[in-house]
Design a protein around this motif. Structure first.
Motif, PDB file in Angstrom:
ATOM      1  N   ARG A  63      51.273  32.124  31.459  1.00 10.00           N
ATOM      2  CA  ARG A  63      52.554  31.674  30.909  1.00 10.00           C
ATOM      3  C   ARG A  63      53.498  32.856  30.694  1.00 10.00           C
ATOM      4  O   ARG A  63      54.689  32.793  31.056  1.00 10.00           O
ATOM      5  CB  ARG A  63      52.316  30.949  29.584  1.00 10.00           C
ATOM      6  CG  ARG A  63      53.523  30.219  29.038  1.00 10.00           C
ATOM      7  CD  ARG A  63      53.208  29.542  27.710  1.00 10.00           C
ATOM      8  NE  ARG A  63      54.243  28.625  27.304  1.00 10.00           N
ATOM      9  CZ  ARG A  63      55.392  28.997  26.749  1.00 10.00           C
ATOM     10  NH1 ARG A  63      55.631  30.280  26.519  1.00 10.00           N
ATOM     11  NH2 ARG A  63      56.289  28.079  26.415  1.00 10.00           N
ATOM     12  N   LEU A  82      54.855  34.154  34.011  1.00 10.12           N
ATOM     13  CA  LEU A  82      55.901  33.291  34.557  1.00 10.12           C
ATOM     14  C   LEU A  82      57.228  33.482  33.820  1.00 10.12           C
ATOM     15  O   LEU A  82      58.294  33.499  34.445  1.00 10.12           O
ATOM     16  CB  LEU A  82      55.455  31.827  34.492  1.00 10.12           C
ATOM     17  CG  LEU A  82      54.360  31.424  35.482  1.00 10.12           C
ATOM     18  CD1 LEU A  82      53.774  30.069  35.112  1.00 10.12           C
ATOM     19  CD2 LEU A  82      54.909  31.394  36.901  1.00 10.12           C
ATOM     20  N   THR A 108      61.469  26.602  40.630  1.00  6.67           N
ATOM     21  CA  THR A 108      60.006  26.593  40.488  1.00  6.67           C
ATOM     22  C   THR A 108      59.346  27.285  41.674  1.00  6.67           C
ATOM     23  O   THR A 108      58.350  27.988  41.495  1.00  6.67           O
ATOM     24  CB  THR A 108      59.500  25.144  40.374  1.00  6.67           C
ATOM     25  OG1 THR A 108      59.989  24.377  41.476  1.00  6.67           O
ATOM     26  CG2 THR A 108      59.974  24.503  39.074  1.00  6.67           C
ATOM     27  N   ILE A 142      53.585  25.720  37.013  1.00  7.78           N
ATOM     28  CA  ILE A 142      54.779  25.721  36.158  1.00  7.78           C
ATOM     29  C   ILE A 142      54.936  24.379  35.462  1.00  7.78           C
ATOM     30  O   ILE A 142      55.248  24.313  34.262  1.00  7.78           O
ATOM     31  CB  ILE A 142      56.030  26.056  36.996  1.00  7.78           C
ATOM     32  CG1 ILE A 142      55.940  27.499  37.495  1.00  7.78           C
ATOM     33  CG2 ILE A 142      57.308  25.842  36.176  1.00  7.78           C
ATOM     34  CD1 ILE A 142      57.082  27.910  38.406  1.00  7.78           C
ATOM     35  N   LYS A 175      61.390  22.867  35.310  1.00  8.81           N
ATOM     36  CA  LYS A 175      62.173  24.101  35.350  1.00  8.81           C
ATOM     37  C   LYS A 175      62.940  24.317  34.048  1.00  8.81           C
ATOM     38  O   LYS A 175      63.050  25.444  33.553  1.00  8.81           O
ATOM     39  CB  LYS A 175      63.140  24.044  36.535  1.00  8.81           C
ATOM     40  CG  LYS A 175      64.139  25.187  36.570  1.00  8.81           C
ATOM     41  CD  LYS A 175      65.158  24.977  37.672  1.00  8.81           C
ATOM     42  CE  LYS A 175      66.408  25.784  37.411  1.00  8.81           C
ATOM     43  NZ  LYS A 175      67.443  25.600  38.437  1.00  8.81           N
ATOM     44  N   LEU A 195      60.821  25.873  31.523  1.00  9.95           N
ATOM     45  CA  LEU A 195      60.637  27.300  31.788  1.00  9.95           C
ATOM     46  C   LEU A 195      61.839  28.096  31.304  1.00  9.95           C
ATOM     47  O   LEU A 195      61.692  29.153  30.672  1.00  9.95           O
ATOM     48  CB  LEU A 195      60.428  27.513  33.289  1.00  9.95           C
ATOM     49  CG  LEU A 195      60.342  28.962  33.770  1.00  9.95           C
ATOM     50  CD1 LEU A 195      59.208  29.711  33.089  1.00  9.95           C
ATOM     51  CD2 LEU A 195      60.171  29.004  35.289  1.00  9.95           C
TER      52      LEU A 195
END
Length: 237
Positions: free
Chosen positions: A14, A17, A35, A49, A56, A59
């Protein structure tokens, strides 16, 4: 050193990313944060993801949360400066500098829908500003209610950043930040920053800021006294 034969933990993936997405955001803007691009750069499959962030937008929310937490961590301790006004100015400069150094992240933080953790980080930053304003009030330097001062500083500082990051870097008017700060000071501070100090309001604001330290009053008396002082400050502001 981690064992190359051991798969990275969920938290490690995590964090990786988020770092990759933040790098793409800073270098190429929000359009580059897809992504597919993030998964490719991070060396994972795109479904990872979705498992970790939902989509997205999740994120991007995590990127905003992480970026703002890093910004709050840069703030100096509230009592680090002898002059509370200088401490307030240092916080202003940090805010402006952070926005100019991270324009895409700054836009994301202030326009995106944040997670509860992200909103908590923003509240932590706002609390530092409130504490700095309280120090100014306790020093007898504040001429408007604390909440109004906090709101004005936040609005002016954020507005300045948005104005500056919209300007081309080679023609950017860097004096705008100083001019805005002087305008804020003329509105909220006593002394040399204003030609018409509201003396009763200043006295009321100073005493109200010190109320938590006045142990001779009961909690009920402090609340009542604080309400009276607030009326004086609001009437004069």
């Amino acid at each position: 050193m981690s064992d190359p034969g051991v798969p990275p933990s969920r938290d490690a993936v995590r964090a990786r990313l988020v770092d990759v997405a933040a790098g793409l955001l800073a270098a190429q803007g929000p359009e580059a944060v897809t992504t597919r691009s993030v998964a490719l750069a991070a060396g994972v499959q795109a479904p990872t993801i979705y498992r970790l962030f939902g989509d997205k937008n999740g994120l991007l929310e995590a990127v905003a949360e992480s970026g703002f937490a890093d910004y709050v961590a840069q703030k100096h301790p509230v009592d680090a400066d002898d002059d509370p006004v200088e401490g307030l100015r240092a916080g202003w400069n940090l805010h402006i500098g952070f926005g100019l150094a991270n324009p895409a992240l700054f836009r994301l933080i202030h326009t995106g829908m944040l997670t509860p953790d992200g909103r908590s980080a923003i509240e932590a930053g706002a609390d530092v500003l409130r504490q700095r304003v309280t120090r100014v009030a306790r020093a007898g330097r504040l001429r408007v209610p604390e909440r109004r001062a906090v709101d004005l500083i936040h609005a002016a500082g954020t507005g300045v950043v948005f104005a500056l990051i919209e300007q081309p870097p080679d023609t950017r008017d860097e004096s705008l930040s100083d001019l805005a700060w002087e305008g804020v000071c003329a509105t909220i501070l006593t002394g040399g920053h204003t030609t018409a100090p509201a003396v009763p309001a200043t006295a009321a604001l100073t005493l109200r800021a010190a109320l938590p330290d006045l142990a001779m009053f009961t909690p009920h008396e402090r609340a009542l006294f604080g309400d009276w002082l607030g009326r004086v400050a609001d009437a004069e502001a």
